[in-house]
Structure formats: structure tokens, C-alpha cells
Scaffold this active site. Structure first.
Site, mmCIF file in Angstrom:
data_model
loop_
_atom_site.group_PDB
_atom_site.id
_atom_site.type_symbol
_atom_site.label_atom_id
_atom_site.label_comp_id
_atom_site.label_asym_id
_atom_site.label_seq_id
_atom_site.Cartn_x
_atom_site.Cartn_y
_atom_site.Cartn_z
ATOM 1 N N CYS A 122 0.816 -1.209 0.000
ATOM 2 C CA CYS A 122 0.000 0.000 0.000
ATOM 3 C C CYS A 122 0.859 1.272 0.000
ATOM 4 C CB CYS A 122 -0.869 0.025 1.244
ATOM 5 S SG CYS A 122 -1.775 -1.488 1.507
ATOM 6 N N ARG A 131 4.633 0.802 -6.115
ATOM 7 C CA ARG A 131 4.610 -0.107 -4.970
ATOM 8 C C ARG A 131 3.626 -1.261 -5.172
ATOM 9 N NH1 ARG A 131 6.788 2.189 -0.460
ATOM 10 N NH2 ARG A 131 5.443 1.103 0.998
ATOM 11 N N TRP A 151 -3.125 -2.513 -1.571
ATOM 12 C CA TRP A 151 -2.720 -3.814 -2.105
ATOM 13 C C TRP A 151 -3.386 -4.830 -1.191
ATOM 14 C CZ3 TRP A 151 0.376 -8.130 -0.780
ATOM 15 C CH2 TRP A 151 0.868 -8.875 -1.853
ATOM 16 N N ASN A 160 -1.211 1.094 6.081
ATOM 17 C CA ASN A 160 -0.369 0.122 5.378
ATOM 18 C C ASN A 160 0.106 -0.855 6.432
ATOM 19 O OD1 ASN A 160 1.463 -1.271 3.853
ATOM 20 N ND2 ASN A 160 2.908 0.424 3.605
ATOM 21 N N GLY A 161 -0.060 -2.167 6.166
ATOM 22 C CA GLY A 161 0.381 -3.175 7.140
ATOM 23 C C GLY A 161 -0.738 -4.147 7.441
ATOM 24 N N GLU A 200 18.452 -15.236 -11.287
ATOM 25 C CA GLU A 200 17.938 -13.878 -11.428
ATOM 26 C C GLU A 200 17.278 -13.688 -12.804
ATOM 27 O OE1 GLU A 200 17.145 -11.672 -9.549
ATOM 28 O OE2 GLU A 200 17.074 -9.812 -10.679
ATOM 29 N N LYS A 220 13.322 -12.606 -13.477
ATOM 30 C CA LYS A 220 12.911 -11.426 -14.260
ATOM 31 C C LYS A 220 11.813 -11.819 -15.256
ATOM 32 C CE LYS A 220 14.020 -8.869 -12.288
ATOM 33 N NZ LYS A 220 14.688 -8.916 -11.067
ATOM 34 N N GLU A 227 8.486 -12.641 -13.394
ATOM 35 C CA GLU A 227 7.795 -11.490 -12.794
ATOM 36 C C GLU A 227 7.057 -10.630 -13.799
ATOM 37 O OE1 GLU A 227 11.340 -9.530 -10.865
ATOM 38 O OE2 GLU A 227 9.865 -9.339 -9.261
ATOM 39 N N HIS A 264 18.904 -34.909 -13.510
ATOM 40 C CA HIS A 264 18.338 -35.603 -12.349
ATOM 41 C C HIS A 264 16.833 -35.387 -12.255
ATOM 42 C CE1 HIS A 264 22.265 -36.815 -10.998
ATOM 43 N NE2 HIS A 264 22.692 -35.605 -11.304
ATOM 44 N N LYS A 268 6.378 -3.441 -4.949
ATOM 45 C CA LYS A 268 7.796 -3.098 -4.954
ATOM 46 C C LYS A 268 8.429 -3.372 -3.608
ATOM 47 C CE LYS A 268 11.618 -1.368 -6.595
ATOM 48 N NZ LYS A 268 12.399 -2.311 -7.433
HETATM 49 O O1 M6R Z 1 13.459 -4.466 -1.165
HETATM 50 P P1 M6R Z 1 14.045 -5.817 -1.146
HETATM 51 O O2 M6R Z 1 15.332 -5.937 -1.873
HETATM 52 O O3 M6R Z 1 14.159 -6.399 0.238
HETATM 53 O O4 M6R Z 1 12.986 -6.728 -1.902
HETATM 54 C C1 M6R Z 1 13.129 -8.114 -1.988
HETATM 55 C C2 M6R Z 1 12.226 -8.685 -3.050
HETATM 56 O O5 M6R Z 1 10.886 -8.446 -2.721
HETATM 57 C C3 M6R Z 1 12.520 -8.105 -4.425
HETATM 58 O O6 M6R Z 1 13.836 -8.294 -4.790
HETATM 59 C C4 M6R Z 1 11.600 -8.742 -5.481
HETATM 60 O O7 M6R Z 1 11.937 -10.083 -5.665
HETATM 61 C C5 M6R Z 1 11.701 -7.944 -6.768
HETATM 62 N N1 M6R Z 1 10.410 -7.816 -7.355
HETATM 63 C C6 M6R Z 1 12.619 -8.548 -7.749
HETATM 64 O O8 M6R Z 1 12.593 -8.001 -9.010
#
Ligand code: M6R
Length: 609
Positions: free
Chosen positions: A2, A27, A75, A101-102, A482, A486, A489, A505, A604
Site C-alpha cells: 500500500c 509499490r 494492495w 499500510n500493514g 535472477e 525477471k 515477474e 536428475h 515493490k
Molecule cells: O526491497 P528488497 O530488496 O528487500 O525486496 C526483496 C524482493 O521483494 C525483491 O527483490 C523482489 O523479488 C523484486 N520484485 C525482484 O525483481
């Protein structure tokens, strides 16, 4: 997660709130709303499900007048995304409104208790208990009532509170959820993050947990839970307002990929200087303490976890200290072995990730040193760790992390070299060679940005696939993780990373005619082994895009297309290899028509567990 914005001053609140919410869109959210108190001291609220443009359409037809207001992008956690569940929430009399938020963990108990006092609830949210609880305690003092109500909340919260009984006031408080205060000229703000108010002020107050701030037209006062006044420092933020704009790029993600050469350079500046020891920003770890360390845990989530995964290879290789990398949400519940010789490194772009922060706190409570690597100055993680190393990536807005990742990798190298220097596990010459090569990384990263055409072509030929596999060995496996994240996501394609040798395996059963495989073969000592793995998949019909170091032209016999990465010490190659992987994910997502910067279901900054 949020986003919260609040404004009090002389201007109309609505446009300022809407502008702030737009800056917080990155966010992640699924509904939005604002509340403004007008000149007649009435609370007017407009909410809408979906994008902010829906809210804007409503507000265009019905402007909310007034210069005290709070806004929210939600959110969903408790209750589906809907207008009913959207914030601000109010008490039944519509005199108190709250944005939150929370997560309030004891909300069911509070809701039942308030129901016995005659309060009625209309939404499925945990938040709705808060304005009602404040109402219950209200006796002509909003701060006092808020303090009493917050005293009964369990969980995490950042709150913005307004009441028509005290119309020229906003109260805010936080616990385990980010919230900052902006100090302008005769106007004051609250926000979840700096970009929301950067157009108005760069003077920021960072709140600690359970500090209450009272914003009025004449200033800002901060109080403790006991009602004691607290003096707070005002920090000047140097980011320019442009940092939160796309600067001619179609998406923030593309802009941020292109900002990597600068981000890498900024992260190394003053820390890596040829002929001089590594300069680590006055961290308090002494040489004696470093020599004593017999185990490092690197704890993080998502992309930061992947950077930690590379950190393990690098620190173990260069500094010979055993490293365990853990996902923060696992680490905090698995009773890890911690002694006075353990060092915890937490890594987080936002510095606010709930699980990472909890791991930090658990370890601090056990008395061990915590070193944080974060991109967010003044964040909870930065403030609570014993030492902080900042990744100077600058503001990262796209949900999919790119420049934060590469700067996290850089920080891993810097730290590994620092440990190696202190433990004398490498000779001065060996250290100098790596440092010299590191300083070439910004320009080599720049070179990688030129592979756009090959990547765009590969993306347009393959964007319709359901699955993708990323293979690598050693540090290439860390990069593969990684690369796969990407794609997952932002394009919603199922993509997985596998260690090349592990494929046979089980996973090789999934390879069939036309399966897309991205094969990373940049490491000279593992090159031949990796080529064998590639053959295993091409024999079964896979279509392979290979990545290898310049000169390894024999790969061309085995793969469908190849990207060459410039020569540099093998261990540094992940920094430049990941750049075309980010671009590939980006182009695939664009081809699929996905919302690149705000992928579905993602936020985010994950400030709840
Ligand atoms: O702010 P942070 O680095 O702690 O966030 C960790 C993950 O939530 C963050 O890296 C997430 O996986 C991203 N969307 C990756 O692109």
C-alpha cells in the site's frame, strides 16, 4: 504494498494527494481512495477499484475541496480488492478517517470487542477497526485517542489519521511499515516513500516505530507513545525530482537497466581506489572481529537473495569464510546456529522488507553483529543494523529490480575483497587485479546494452512460449536464478533456473521440441561441462540462446544464437551477463503486452509477512 500520502497546508489537497499516489504506483496496488476535509469541516471521501485513472475519472466529476487530506493505494491483504475494502476507512459517524499500510493481527478480537460496544463494520478489512477504536477513545483530543487506540494494535502499521472534530490536523504513526514526514514551507506531508512528495519538498523526517507525528498548518510535532515530545532531525534528500520520471524511456524498467553503468560506478566510487585499501564507509567491524568470523549468513528475499547467492561464491572464494545464504522468511523460523563468531548480512533494496527486517531483529536480539546492504537511506533496515553499506543505485521504481541487483553484486565483491584484505587470503597483486577489472565494469555494462537487436529478435520469436529454462554452473547458476525471476515477474512465463549438472536428475524430462533454454557458459573452468549440458537439451529439440565470454566461438556449433560478454576476471562476469538477461525479460514482456513496471500481484516493497 500500500501507499500512503497526506497533505496539510494552504493549497488544495486533492491534486497533491493524487500526484503523490501516482508516484507511489510502483509499490503495487489494486484500488485507491482519498479523503479531504472541506471548509465546512465535512469529511468527503472518494474511492475506486483498479487503477488510479478510475479514481481520477470520479474526482473529475466531483472535486473534493479542502486543504487537509489523506490518500491511499491499497494492495489487498484482508478482503478482495473492492470499493468497500478500499481506504480511507471511517468510523460509523464519518468523523474519523484512516489510511493504513500493514496488517493488524488482532483485528478480529478488536472487531468483536467493538461490536459489543455497538460499533458496526461494513468492510472485510482489518483497517476498519482503527477509526472505530479511535472513536471509542475520543474525548476531544485526537492525539490522545490515537495513542490509546494504537496501544491496542498488534501487527504492523503505518497510519494517517484525520478527524472532522479537529479538521486542521493529521496524525501519523508507524510500526514495521515505512512512513516519512515531509516538511515544506507552510505545508506538511506524510508519505510511504520520498518520491510521493519530492515535487514539494526534500526535507524529510524519518519516524521510528511508535512515534506519533502531529501535522498542523503551523508545523510538525513528534511524540512518543507516552505523549512525550521528541526532537527529530530533518534530513535533506538529494534525489532530483527527475529521478521519479521516465526520462524518455518507455518504461521505468528500461530506464533503470540503462542506468546501471552509472549505478555501478557510483557504488564503487571512493570504495575502490587502485593502490589503496578498500574503503568501507567507516563500518565498525574491526580486523579482529573479521578474523574471528567463522560463518556468515546472507539473508534476503527475491532478487536480493539472488545477489546473496552470488555473494556466497565470491566471499568463499576470495575470503575463505563459509557463507550460508537464506531466504529471510525461512531463516527467521528455522533456528539457525548462531554464535559470537557469526556475522549476519541482510540485503534489501527497499530496506523495509518485513521478513528481512525480522531476521535482522532476531539476530540482533541474539547479540550478533548485523551488516545491512540497502539502497534506501534512512530505511528501517539501515537504521537498525550495526553497520550499513549503501548500494548507490538511486531511486528504483520498476517492481522488477535491475540496477539494485547489479549494485548489490558490486557490494558483494567489495565486501569479499575487504574481508580478503583483512584476512590476507589474497595477495596485494591479486586484489589489485580484481579492483582494476572492477573499475572497467561500468563501460563493459554499457557495451552489453548494445545487444538489443539480437535480444529483441529472440524475444519476438519466442515470447509465446509457456516455459523457459535458464541453465548455468557455478556463479552462472546464480545469474540464471535472477534471469529466470525477471522473466517470471514481468512476462508471467513459467521460467526456472537449474544448475547445469542437476538437469539430468529430473528436469530434463520437461525438455521437448522447441523448449526455450537460456544457457550461461561464461566461466572458463566450467565451459566444456556447460557445453555438454547444452548438447543434452539441443539433442532433445531445445532452442538455445547461449551466453559466453568473447573468444569462446565454439559455442556457435551448439546453440541457436549467442551473446558474447566482454573479457574480464571470470568472477566479475555476472555483473555484465545479467544485463542482456534483464533486457530479454523486458522485450518478452513488452511483446506479450504486459504491464512491465507494475506486474500483476506484485509490490515493490513487501512490508508485510
Ligand atoms: O526491497 P528488497 O530488496 O528487500 O525486496 C526483496 C524482493 O521483494 C525483491 O527483490 C523482489 O523479488 C523484486 N520484485 C525482484 O525483481
Amino acid at each position: 504494498m500500500c501507499g500512503i500520502v497526506g497533505y496539510i497546508g494552504k493549497q488544495e489537497a486533492q491534486p497533491i494527494l493524487m500526484n503523490g499516489l501516482k508516484k507511489l504506483e510502483y509499490r503495487g496496488y489494486d484500488s485507491a481512495g482519498i479523503a479531504v476535509i472541506n471548509k465546512k469541516d465535512e469529511m468527503n471521501i472518494t474511492k475506486s477499484k483498479g487503477r488510479l485513472s478510475n479514481l481520477e475519472d470520479k474526482l473529475a466529476k466531483h472535486v473534493l475541496e479542502g486543504s487537509t487530506g489523506i490518500g491511499h493505494t491499497r494492495w489487498a491483504t484482508h478482503g478482495e480488492p473492492s470499493e468497500l475494502n478500499c481506504h480511507p476507512h471511517t468510523n460509523s459517524k464519518n468523523t474519523i478517517s484512516v489510511v493504513h499500510n500493514g496488517i493488524i493481527e488482532n483485528y478480529l478480537h478488536l472487531r468483536e470487542w467493538l461490536a459489543t460496544k455497538g460499533y458496526k463494520f461494513y468492510s472485510d478489512t482489518d483497517t476498519e477497526v482503527i477509526p472505530n477504536l479511535i472513536d471509542y477513545y475520543y474525548e476531544n483530543d485526537l492525539l490522545e485517542a490515537s495513542i490509546k487506540a494504537v496501544g491496542r494494535l498488534e501487527g504492523s502499521y503505518a497510519l494517517g489519521i484525520m478527524s472532522t472534530n479537529e479538521p486542521e490536523k493529521i496524525i501519523a504513526v508507524r510500526k514495521d511499515s515505512p512512513l516519512i514526514v515531509g516538511v515544506g514551507k507552510d505545508e506538511y506531508f506524510i508519505a510511504s516513500d520520498v518520491p510521493a512528495i519530492l515535487n514539494h519538498t526534500r526535507e524529510i523526517i524519518y519516524l521510528e516505530d511508535k512515534e506519533f507525528v502531529v501535522l498542523t498548518n503551523s508545523g510538525v510535532n513528534v511524540f512518543s507513545l507516552d505523549g512525550e515530545k521528541i526532537e527529530k532531525e530533518v534530513h535533506h534528500v538529494t534525489w532530483s525530482a527527475d529521478a521519479a520520471e521516465k526520462g524518455g524511456f518507455e518504461h521505468f524498467m528500461l530506464k533503470e537497466i540503462h542506468e546501471q553503468p552509472k549505478a555501478i560506478r557510483d557504488t564503487m566510487t571512493s570504495r575502490i581506489i587502485p593502490g589503496q585499501p578498500i574503503n568501507l564507509d567507516n563500518i565498525s567491524l574491526t580486523q579482529e572481529e573479521i578474523k574471528k568470523i567463522d560463518k556468515i549468513y546472507i539473508v534476503a528475499c527475491g532478487t536480493a537473495y539472488h545477489a546473496g547467492f552470488l555473494g556466497k561464491y565470491v566471499i568463499e572464494k576470495l575470503a575463505r569464510i563459509p557463507v550460508e545464504v537464506d531466504i529471510a522468511s525461512e531463516f527467521r523460523y528455522r533456528d539457525p546456529i548462531i554464535t559470537d563468531r557469526t556475522l549476519l548480512i541482510v540485503m534489501s533494496q527497499s530496506g523495509e522488507t518485513a521478513d528481512t527486517l525480522a531476521a535482522l531483529r532476531d539476530c540482533k536480539a541474539k547479540g550478533i553483529k548485523v551488516l545491512a546492504i540497502t539502497n534506501a537511506v534512512g530505511s528501517s533496515i539501515a537504521r537498525e543494523a550495526d553497520d550499513v553499506l549503501y548500494t548507490w543505485a538511486g531511486l528504483e521504481i520498476a517492481v522488477a529490480s535491475t540496477k539494485a541487483y547489479t549494485t548489490q553484486l558490486i557490494t558483494m565483491y567489495i565486501l569479499a575483497l575487504f574481508f580478503a584484505e583483512n584476512k590476507k587470503t589474497l595477495t596485494t597483486d591479486e586484489i589489485e587485479t580484481i579492483k582494476k577489472d572492477m573499475l572497467t565494469l561500468p563501460e563493459k555494462t554499457e557495451e552489453m546494452l548494445k545487444h538489443k537487436e539480437v535480444l529483441q529478435k529472440f524475444a519476438s520469436n519466442n515470447y509465446m512460449h509457456k516455459d523457459m529454462f535458464f541453465l548455468g554452473r557455478g556463479i552462472d547458476y546464480a545469474v540464471a536464478m535472477e534471469g529466470a525471476l525477471k522473466v517470471k515477474e514481468i512476462s508471467y512465463i513459467h521460467s526456472e533456473a537449474y544448475a547445469g549438472g542437476e538437469l539430468k536428475h529430473g528436469t530434463i524430462a520437461l525438455i521437448e521440441e522447441g523448449t526455450v533454454v537460456i544457457a550461461l557458459a561464461t566461466q572458463s573452468d566450467l565451459y566444456e561441462k556447460m557445453i555438454s549440458n547444452v548438447r543434452e537439451v539441443t539433442t532433445r529439440g531445445a532452442k538455445v540462446l547461449g551466453f559466453t565470454a568473447e573468444g569462446n566461438t565454439s559455442i556457435e556449433k551448439t546453440v541457436d544464437a549467442v551473446i558474447y560478454v566482454p573479457k574480464v576476471t571470470d568472477i566479475l562476469l555476472p555483473v555484465i551477463t545479467v544485463v542482456p538477461l534483464q533486457l530479454l525479460a523486458y522485450y518478452i514482456a513488452v511483446q506479450r503486452g504486459c504491464d512491465v513496471d507494475k506486474p500483476r500481484n506484485l509490490a515493490k516493497s513487501v512490508t508485510v509477512e
